[in-house]
Design an enzyme around this catalytic site. Sequence first.
Site, PDB file in Angstrom:
ATOM      1  N   LYS A  38       0.799  -1.301   0.036  1.00  0.00           N
ATOM      2  CA  LYS A  38      -0.018   0.040   0.067  1.00  0.00           C
ATOM      3  C   LYS A  38       0.779   1.263   0.045  1.00  0.00           C
ATOM      4  O   LYS A  38       0.543   2.313  -0.873  1.00  0.00           O
ATOM      5  CB  LYS A  38      -0.937  -0.024   1.151  1.00  0.00           C
ATOM      6  CG  LYS A  38      -2.164   0.754   1.241  1.00  0.00           C
ATOM      7  CD  LYS A  38      -3.146   0.681   2.420  1.00  0.00           C
ATOM      8  CE  LYS A  38      -3.776  -0.644   2.663  1.00  0.00           C
ATOM      9  NZ  LYS A  38      -4.584  -0.707   3.776  1.00  0.00           N
ATOM     10  N   ARG A 108      -3.177   3.299   8.364  1.00  0.00           N
ATOM     11  CA  ARG A 108      -3.656   2.091   7.434  1.00  0.00           C
ATOM     12  C   ARG A 108      -2.548   1.086   7.688  1.00  0.00           C
ATOM     13  O   ARG A 108      -1.406   1.272   7.238  1.00  0.00           O
ATOM     14  CB  ARG A 108      -3.783   2.601   6.074  1.00  0.00           C
ATOM     15  CG  ARG A 108      -4.487   3.804   5.862  1.00  0.00           C
ATOM     16  CD  ARG A 108      -4.473   4.277   4.586  1.00  0.00           C
ATOM     17  NE  ARG A 108      -5.429   3.408   3.617  1.00  0.00           N
ATOM     18  CZ  ARG A 108      -5.362   3.478   2.290  1.00  0.00           C
ATOM     19  NH1 ARG A 108      -4.719   4.574   1.685  1.00  0.00           N
ATOM     20  NH2 ARG A 108      -6.088   2.822   1.618  1.00  0.00           N
ATOM     21  N   GLY A 117      -8.168  -7.004   4.150  1.00  0.00           N
ATOM     22  CA  GLY A 117      -8.907  -6.836   5.368  1.00  0.00           C
ATOM     23  C   GLY A 117      -8.334  -7.854   6.579  1.00  0.00           C
ATOM     24  O   GLY A 117      -9.109  -7.584   7.225  1.00  0.00           O
ATOM     25  N   MET A 119      -5.842  -6.936   8.380  1.00  0.00           N
ATOM     26  CA  MET A 119      -5.230  -6.057   9.425  1.00  0.00           C
ATOM     27  C   MET A 119      -6.179  -4.716   9.556  1.00  0.00           C
ATOM     28  O   MET A 119      -6.931  -4.523   8.831  1.00  0.00           O
ATOM     29  CB  MET A 119      -3.734  -5.790   9.239  1.00  0.00           C
ATOM     30  CG  MET A 119      -2.914  -7.062   9.099  1.00  0.00           C
ATOM     31  SD  MET A 119      -1.312  -6.882   9.009  1.00  0.00           S
ATOM     32  CE  MET A 119      -1.383  -6.122   7.317  1.00  0.00           C
ATOM     33  N   ARG A 352      -3.281  -1.748  -6.348  1.00  0.00           N
ATOM     34  CA  ARG A 352      -2.569  -2.911  -6.257  1.00  0.00           C
ATOM     35  C   ARG A 352      -2.836  -3.854  -7.412  1.00  0.00           C
ATOM     36  O   ARG A 352      -3.968  -3.631  -8.002  1.00  0.00           O
ATOM     37  CB  ARG A 352      -2.885  -3.602  -4.757  1.00  0.00           C
ATOM     38  CG  ARG A 352      -4.276  -4.133  -4.686  1.00  0.00           C
ATOM     39  CD  ARG A 352      -4.438  -4.808  -3.328  1.00  0.00           C
ATOM     40  NE  ARG A 352      -5.995  -4.846  -3.172  1.00  0.00           N
ATOM     41  CZ  ARG A 352      -6.450  -4.718  -2.006  1.00  0.00           C
ATOM     42  NH1 ARG A 352      -5.757  -4.646  -0.823  1.00  0.00           N
ATOM     43  NH2 ARG A 352      -7.755  -5.043  -1.997  1.00  0.00           N
ATOM     44  N   HIS A 470     -15.760  -8.770   1.073  1.00  0.00           N
ATOM     45  CA  HIS A 470     -14.833  -9.396   1.719  1.00  0.00           C
ATOM     46  C   HIS A 470     -14.841 -11.067   1.304  1.00  0.00           C
ATOM     47  O   HIS A 470     -13.987 -11.608   0.746  1.00  0.00           O
ATOM     48  CB  HIS A 470     -14.833  -9.541   3.208  1.00  0.00           C
ATOM     49  CG  HIS A 470     -13.929 -10.389   3.771  1.00  0.00           C
ATOM     50  ND1 HIS A 470     -14.105 -11.963   4.264  1.00  0.00           N
ATOM     51  CD2 HIS A 470     -12.458 -10.094   4.107  1.00  0.00           C
ATOM     52  CE1 HIS A 470     -13.109 -12.391   4.728  1.00  0.00           C
ATOM     53  NE2 HIS A 470     -12.148 -11.569   4.562  1.00  0.00           N
ATOM     54  N   ARG A 576      -0.405 -47.480 -12.185  1.00  0.00           N
ATOM     55  CA  ARG A 576      -0.504 -48.251 -10.985  1.00  0.00           C
ATOM     56  C   ARG A 576      -1.450 -49.483 -11.156  1.00  0.00           C
ATOM     57  O   ARG A 576      -2.453 -49.233 -11.791  1.00  0.00           O
ATOM     58  CB  ARG A 576      -1.078 -47.557  -9.635  1.00  0.00           C
ATOM     59  CG  ARG A 576      -0.408 -46.293  -9.159  1.00  0.00           C
ATOM     60  CD  ARG A 576      -0.995 -45.798  -7.956  1.00  0.00           C
ATOM     61  NE  ARG A 576      -0.800 -44.502  -7.827  1.00  0.00           N
ATOM     62  CZ  ARG A 576      -1.314 -43.342  -8.559  1.00  0.00           C
ATOM     63  NH1 ARG A 576      -2.384 -43.770  -9.440  1.00  0.00           N
ATOM     64  NH2 ARG A 576      -1.085 -42.286  -8.160  1.00  0.00           N
ATOM     65  N   GLU A 761      12.545 -44.170  -4.520  1.00  0.00           N
ATOM     66  CA  GLU A 761      11.615 -43.856  -3.492  1.00  0.00           C
ATOM     67  C   GLU A 761      12.093 -44.134  -2.190  1.00  0.00           C
ATOM     68  O   GLU A 761      11.593 -43.811  -1.382  1.00  0.00           O
ATOM     69  CB  GLU A 761      10.268 -44.332  -3.798  1.00  0.00           C
ATOM     70  CG  GLU A 761      10.253 -45.907  -4.047  1.00  0.00           C
ATOM     71  CD  GLU A 761       8.813 -46.126  -4.429  1.00  0.00           C
ATOM     72  OE1 GLU A 761       7.805 -45.628  -4.065  1.00  0.00           O
ATOM     73  OE2 GLU A 761       8.714 -47.381  -5.035  1.00  0.00           O
ATOM     74  N   SER A 780      12.393 -42.791 -11.799  1.00  0.00           N
ATOM     75  CA  SER A 780      11.203 -41.985 -11.644  1.00  0.00           C
ATOM     76  C   SER A 780      11.269 -41.735 -10.185  1.00  0.00           C
ATOM     77  O   SER A 780      11.092 -42.712  -9.397  1.00  0.00           O
ATOM     78  CB  SER A 780       9.961 -42.723 -11.965  1.00  0.00           C
ATOM     79  OG  SER A 780       8.948 -41.803 -11.876  1.00  0.00           O
ATOM     80  N   CYS A 847       7.112 -38.804 -10.220  1.00  0.00           N
ATOM     81  CA  CYS A 847       5.895 -39.400 -10.338  1.00  0.00           C
ATOM     82  C   CYS A 847       4.860 -39.058  -9.162  1.00  0.00           C
ATOM     83  O   CYS A 847       3.987 -39.658  -8.887  1.00  0.00           O
ATOM     84  CB  CYS A 847       5.706 -40.603 -10.809  1.00  0.00           C
ATOM     85  SG  CYS A 847       6.478 -41.718 -10.006  1.00  0.00           S
ATOM     86  N   TYR A 867      11.307 -35.134 -17.394  1.00  0.00           N
ATOM     87  CA  TYR A 867       9.550 -34.944 -17.094  1.00  0.00           C
ATOM     88  C   TYR A 867       9.003 -35.055 -15.730  1.00  0.00           C
ATOM     89  O   TYR A 867       9.790 -35.534 -14.892  1.00  0.00           O
ATOM     90  CB  TYR A 867       8.948 -35.976 -18.085  1.00  0.00           C
ATOM     91  CG  TYR A 867       8.864 -37.352 -17.539  1.00  0.00           C
ATOM     92  CD1 TYR A 867       7.956 -37.706 -16.537  1.00  0.00           C
ATOM     93  CD2 TYR A 867       9.958 -38.489 -17.920  1.00  0.00           C
ATOM     94  CE1 TYR A 867       8.238 -39.112 -15.995  1.00  0.00           C
ATOM     95  CE2 TYR A 867       9.858 -39.417 -17.325  1.00  0.00           C
ATOM     96  CZ  TYR A 867       9.011 -39.913 -16.306  1.00  0.00           C
ATOM     97  OH  TYR A 867       8.918 -41.454 -15.944  1.00  0.00           O
TER      98      TYR A 867
END
Length: 891
Positions: A38, A108, A117, A119, A352, A470, A576, A761, A780, A847, A867
Amino acid sequence: MPVTTKRKTKTRASKMTYCWGASKTEGNATQKELLGGKGANLAEMTTVGLPVPPGFTIPTTMCEAYYDQGKRLPRGLDAAISKAIRRVEKETGKKFGSNTDPLLVSVRSGAAISMPGMMDTVLNLGLTDDAVQGLIELTGNERFVWDAYRRLINMFGDVVMGMSHEVFEHEFDSVKKKHGVALDTELSAEGLKEVCVRYKKVYKKHVGNNFPQDPHKQLLLSVESVFQSWNADRAKTYRQIEGIVGLKGTAVNVQAMVFGNMGKDSGTGVAFTRNPSTGEDKFFGEFLIDAQGEDVVAGIRTPKPVSQMKQWNSKIYRELLQNKKILEKHYRDIQDIEFTIERGKLWMLQTRNGKRTAAAAVKIAVDMAKSRLINRDEALLRVPAGDLVQLLLPSFTTKSKQQVKRLAKGLPASPGAATGALAFTAEEAVARAEAGEDVLLVRKETSPEDIDGMQHAVGILTSTGGMTSHAAVVARGWGKCCVAGVSALHIHAKRKCVIIDGKTYGEKEVLSIDGGTGEVMLGDVERHEPKLSADFETIMRWADQRRRMNVRTNADSPQDAKRARSLGAEGIGLTRTEHMFFEGDRILAMRQMILAETKENREKALARLMPYQCDDFVGIFSVMKGLPVTVRLLDPPLHEFLPHNLSGQRDVAHALGIRVSRVKRRVEQLYEYNPMLGHRGCRLSVTYPEILVMQVTAIVEAMIECKRKRIDARPEIMIPLVGTYEELAQLRTLTEKTILRIKKKERFKGRLSIPIGTMIEIPRAAIIADRIASVADFFSFGTNDLTQLTYGYSRDDINSFLPQYLKDGILERDPFQTIDIPGVGKLVSMGCEGGRSVNSQLKIGICGEHGGDPISIEFCNSVGLNYVSCSPFRVPTARLAAAQAEIRSNQ
Ligand code: ADP
Ligand code: MG
Ligand code: MG
C-alpha cells in the site's frame, strides 16, 4: 573510521518514516518489502502524478523492531512521527490537533503482500470534542463532522481498544430507531451527534478511560495497534493458508483524510481496471454516494456499479477511466483501486495488482501480450499455474438447472458450481467439512474471522455486500465459488436457518449456488465438464513452446489417460496396477493368489488374472498410442487385498471353496506392524517372482496385440521400492527373460523395445544411484515415499501434528504437497547426478504428488529432470509451471 560507517548505515537502515506528497516523495513501487504494498504504491501513484492525499509510511522494519523489543514502539519513532506529521500539515495547510482547521488522518496497515481486510485501519483520526466544533465551523456541515467522529470512536474502540463492534452497532441501531430511520444516511446531524455521545459513554464503560482527546496519543496508539494486528489470529491464519512466509511485518501508512461522506457530491468506491472474474477489458467496480471507504467493502449498504457513475458525475467517471489507462500502462497489469470523491474532486487512495480468477488471469495475460503491454514470457508468468485447475472444474448444466427450483439471485461474485448443506458459522463449516460433509457457508457478510470456514466450505453465500466485498475478494483469490449480496436471504444464524420468500431452510437443506450467474437453487444440480477458452489454448501453446521438461500423467485407466491426453499429457509417468485388481471378479482371483500356499496354486490364480491385466494394458496403450506408458509393477502389501472382517472372510472362503479358518490364518500371517515398511514393492517380486512374470507377460502380450493392430504401444516397466542394486539386477534379468520368452512364444518378429527402470523412493536408492543406474534405463522419483522415508513421517498420519508444526514454523509447508528442497530435494539431485554419472542419457522423471505442484516443478526443472508426471487435472498446471520454471531460470 569503521565506527562511524557503522553508525551511518544503522541510521539509514532504520529510517523511520518515508513521506509522499507534492513537495517530496521518498518511496516507490519497488520497495514493497520495506514500505508494504500500500505504502509503496501510494508513493508511486504520487510520483506518476495521480491525485493522492499526502502522508507517510512507517516501514515494516519498525514493526519488526516493535516485536524484537518485546512489543514496544522503537525509540525515536514518536519524534519521527511528529516530524512527518508536520510535513503533512505543510502540504495540506491544516494542523493536527487544531481546533479551527484540524488535519485528520487515516492510519492504515499494509504488508508487502496484500492481505485484504486482515489487518486494521483507523479513519478520521485527530478528531476530538474541540476539533469537532472547529470543523463544523469550517465546513458548515454538521452532519458530516458528527458522522466522521462517530466513525472514529467506533473504529478506535474496536480496532485499537479491542471493543466489540456490536456494542457500537447496538447504540447506533437504537438511535436510528428513536429517530425513526432505517438507513445510516438518513440519520440527521442531531441524531449522529447523539450517537457520538452514546459512543463515548460505552467507550468509557468498556475501556475504563475517556476517549483520548489528544490526537498525538490517538495516533501512537493506532500505530501500535496496526503493528499488533500483524500477529492477530486471523492474519496468521490467512498467511498460513496463502503460504505467505518470510515477511518482516506490516508497514503503517498515515495519510491525510479526504471525505466521501460530505454529502451528495461526495462518495467512495473500489474498482478493478478490468473484470476480475472474466478478464474482460472493461472498467469494473462499485461506488457509494455520501459514504466513507470501509462502507463499500463491509457490505453495510449495497453499492452501485461504476457504470452508473456517468449519470451521477460524468467528469469523475471520465477521470477514473483516464486513471485506469495511466495505471495499467504504468504497472502493466490489472489494478485494484480505491478512490474517494470529496465534493466533486477525485482522490486515489490505493492501487495494487488485482486478484483475479484463473479464467481472468488467462484472458488478461493473453490480451495484454497481444496488445504488447507485456511480452509472452511475462504473460506466461502472470498466470498462477496452480490456479488452472479451476478452469477444469465442472459447472451446472443448463438443462438440469431448468429442472430445479431457483430460490433467489445474487451477485456472481466468484465463478464455479457448488452444492452443499448449509452451515451458518465458520466454526460449524470447519467441523462439518472435516467430518466429510460438503457445506455452503451462509453468512450475512463474511469478515476476516471467517476465513477458516470459508476455506473449508465448498462455496460461500452472503446476503449483503457486493462484488468487492470481503467474501467476493477472498473467494476469487482462492477460486472458490461465491454468490454474494443475495438480499432475499434472511439469515438467522442463531436459529441455524435462512428464510427465503417466507420459506425456511435449515442446516440439513442442500442448496446449489452458481458463482457464474449468482443463482441460488434448491437441491443438488447436475454438473458438466467445462469448456476451455481459446485464450486458455493460447497460453498452453505458448507454454509448450517455452518449456524444456515433458509433462506426463499418472493414470490407471483408459478414461483417465484419455482425459490427460486431451489436456496435453505427453505420456504416462505412472500406471499403478493395483487398482486394476479390485474390480469385479478379479479381486477373487487376486485373493486366491494371495491365499495360495504353493507356487503352483499361485500360478493358477495368476493365470486367471493375466487376461484381465492384458486387457487393461491394451486399453491404456491404445489411448496413449505413440507415447510412453510407464507401468509400475505391483506395489502395496498383499494384505490390502484381503478382507479384514469376518463376513468378508466368509465370502472369500465360500467363493474359493476353502475353510474360513484358513482365510483367517492367512490374513493373520500377512499382518504387519508397519506395512509401509513391510513386504511390498519389489520385495514382493523377489519372494513371489511369479507375480512379476504374470505382470510382465501381460504387458508384453498387450504390446504385441497392439503392434499387430498397428497401434504404437510404448510400455516402460518400472520396478518399485528398490533399495539395493541386487534387487533391481535380479528383477531386471527376470523381466528381460520373460520378455524374450513371450516374444518367442508369440512368434513376434518385430522389435520390442521396453525400457526397464525403477522408482527412486527409498533414500538408499538415491544415495547409490550410480550403482542402480547401471541396471536401469530410467529413474522415476517417487517423492511420496521418498518424503515419508526421509522425514520418517507417515503421510496418512501427519495430520495429527502437521497443523502445529506449521503454526510453530517448524515446517514452512506440508512436505507432501511441496517438495522439501533442502532434504528430499537433495536426495533427488544426488540421485540425478549419481545416475547420470553412469549413464548420461538416463531418462529421469518424477511421479509423486509433487509432479503437479508449481514450486516442486521449478525444482525439478532446476535439477534437470526430463519430465514430471501428475494427475490428469494438473497437467495444464504442470505444462505452464514447467514453462515458468524455464523462463525464470533464464532470468
Ligand atoms: P484495507 O487494507 O482493509 O483496504 P485501507 O487502509 O485501504 O484498508 O482502508 C480502509 C478504507 O478506508 C478504504 O476504503 C480506504 O479507501 C479508506 N481510506 C483509507 N485512508 C483514507 C483516507 N486518507 N481518506 C479517505 N479514505 C481513506
Ligand atoms: Mg484498502
Ligand atoms: Mg511408492
